[in-house]
Design an enzyme around this catalytic site. Structure first.
Site, PDB file in Angstrom:
ATOM      1  N   ASP A  33     -52.597  40.442   1.992  1.00  0.00           N
ATOM      2  CA  ASP A  33     -52.006  39.752   3.052  1.00  0.00           C
ATOM      3  C   ASP A  33     -51.632  38.745   2.861  1.00  0.00           C
ATOM      4  OD1 ASP A  33     -52.430  39.690   6.556  1.00  0.00           O
ATOM      5  OD2 ASP A  33     -52.530  37.849   5.535  1.00  0.00           O
ATOM      6  N   TYR A  36     -47.437  30.596   3.530  1.00  0.00           N
ATOM      7  CA  TYR A  36     -48.112  30.290   2.459  1.00  0.00           C
ATOM      8  C   TYR A  36     -47.523  29.936   1.394  1.00  0.00           C
ATOM      9  CZ  TYR A  36     -51.500  33.031   5.315  1.00  0.00           C
ATOM     10  OH  TYR A  36     -52.354  33.621   6.272  1.00  0.00           O
ATOM     11  N   LYS A  91     -45.988  37.534   7.223  1.00  0.00           N
ATOM     12  CA  LYS A  91     -45.805  37.052   8.495  1.00  0.00           C
ATOM     13  C   LYS A  91     -44.277  36.166   8.594  1.00  0.00           C
ATOM     14  CE  LYS A  91     -50.707  36.852   8.324  1.00  0.00           C
ATOM     15  NZ  LYS A  91     -50.965  36.621   6.960  1.00  0.00           N
ATOM     16  N   HIS A 110     -46.249  35.155  13.204  1.00  0.00           N
ATOM     17  CA  HIS A 110     -47.498  34.548  13.046  1.00  0.00           C
ATOM     18  C   HIS A 110     -48.143  33.788  14.169  1.00  0.00           C
ATOM     19  CE1 HIS A 110     -49.134  32.611   9.110  1.00  0.00           C
ATOM     20  NE2 HIS A 110     -49.935  32.656   9.909  1.00  0.00           N
TER      21      HIS A 110
END
Length: 278
Positions: free
Chosen positions: A47, A52, A81, A114
């Protein structure tokens, strides 16, 4: 049940109950090695997310990890996401293509909105529906959606979300949300299952851990699974990645499950989905 065990989503896609998350793991060897450690040790779910800023490293790790493990892309479940800044029909489609290119993949197994940014998530959902119907994503879902967000989305959606990934741990059990999701064929998934380490010294869980000869983290992960919640604990250390997955050789009793459920305080370590500013 074992590390490769899956649950079947509402559209028939099978998703592993346990995966590895890479939140706050920066690009570089530590990230690549963590994902490769997970694949080598039997994990079949990874994931990540655009925000990120590590999709390229995850993609590298997937390619190298699959090659070394000797199995195919189809055996791995990959999630990313779309970030808040890209929540719009065209922007979401472009964001998806960017994530796919960074990961170096031909498709994603799961793509999530998200955060439920009001006034924007419906257009983003239409984009996910388009990508899904075009066969570019195996499953689509949301993250951090509360009941009223889901109700608003479902009202106009052609396709219901298959996943809702939310903050979920013994201090925030989200029972009403989980019941709503179950009623609507939406699988709940936990992020921050260990409350970013804040539960590791909890006496109730420590006592249960001692009984089984397990760590507090293992007890919480097992609690997630027995509550029917997919979970994606994060670690970059191989011994911890192995430990987090060593939860299939014991079962918590109904009484122990209740003791952990009773720790709920509706306490978050992350932002409130009804009051966030990013």
């Amino acid at each position: 049940m074992n590390l490769q065990s899956t649950t079947t989503l509402s559209n028939g896609v099978k998703m592993p109950w346990l995966g590895i998350g890479v939140f706050k793991v920066e690009e570089g060897p530590e990230l690549v090695n963590a994902v490769k450690f997970a694949i080598k040790n039997g994990y079949r779910s990874v994931d990540t997310a655009a925000i990120y800023e590590n999709e390229e490293g995850v993609g590298q790790a997937i390619r190298e990890g699959l090659a070394e493990a000797g199995f195919s892309r189809e055996e791995l479940f990959v999630t990313s996401k779309v970030w808040n800044a890209d929540l719009g029909y065209e922007a979401t489609i472009a964001a998806y293509e960017t994530s796919l290119a960074k990961l170096g993949l031909d498709y994603l197994d799961l793509y999530l909105i998200h955060w439920p940014v009001e006034g924007k998530f419906k257009d983003a959902w239409r984009a996910l529906e388009t990508l899904y119907k075009a066969g570019k994503i195996k499953a689509i879902g949301v993250s951090n959606f509360q009941i009223h967000h889901l109700e608003e989305l479902i009202k106009d959606a052609e396709i219901k979300p298959m996943i809702n990934q939310v903050e979920y741990h013994p201090r925030i059990t989200q029972k009403e949300l989980q019941a709503f999701c179950q009623d609507n064929g939406i699988q709940l998934e936990a992020w921050s299952p260990l409350m970013q380490g804040q539960l590791l010294d909890n006496q109730v869980i420590q006592e249960i851990a001692q009984k089984y000869g397990k760590s507090v983290a293992q007890i919480i992960i097992r609690w997630d699974l027995q509550n029917g919640v997919i979970t994606i604990p994060k670690s970059t250390k191989e011994h911890r990645i192995i430990e987090n997955a060593s939860v299939f050789d014991f079962e918590l009793s109904a009484e122990e499950m209740d003791l952990i459920n009773e720790l709920n305080q509706n306490l978050r370590v992350g932002p409130d989905p009804d009051n966030f500013d990013f």
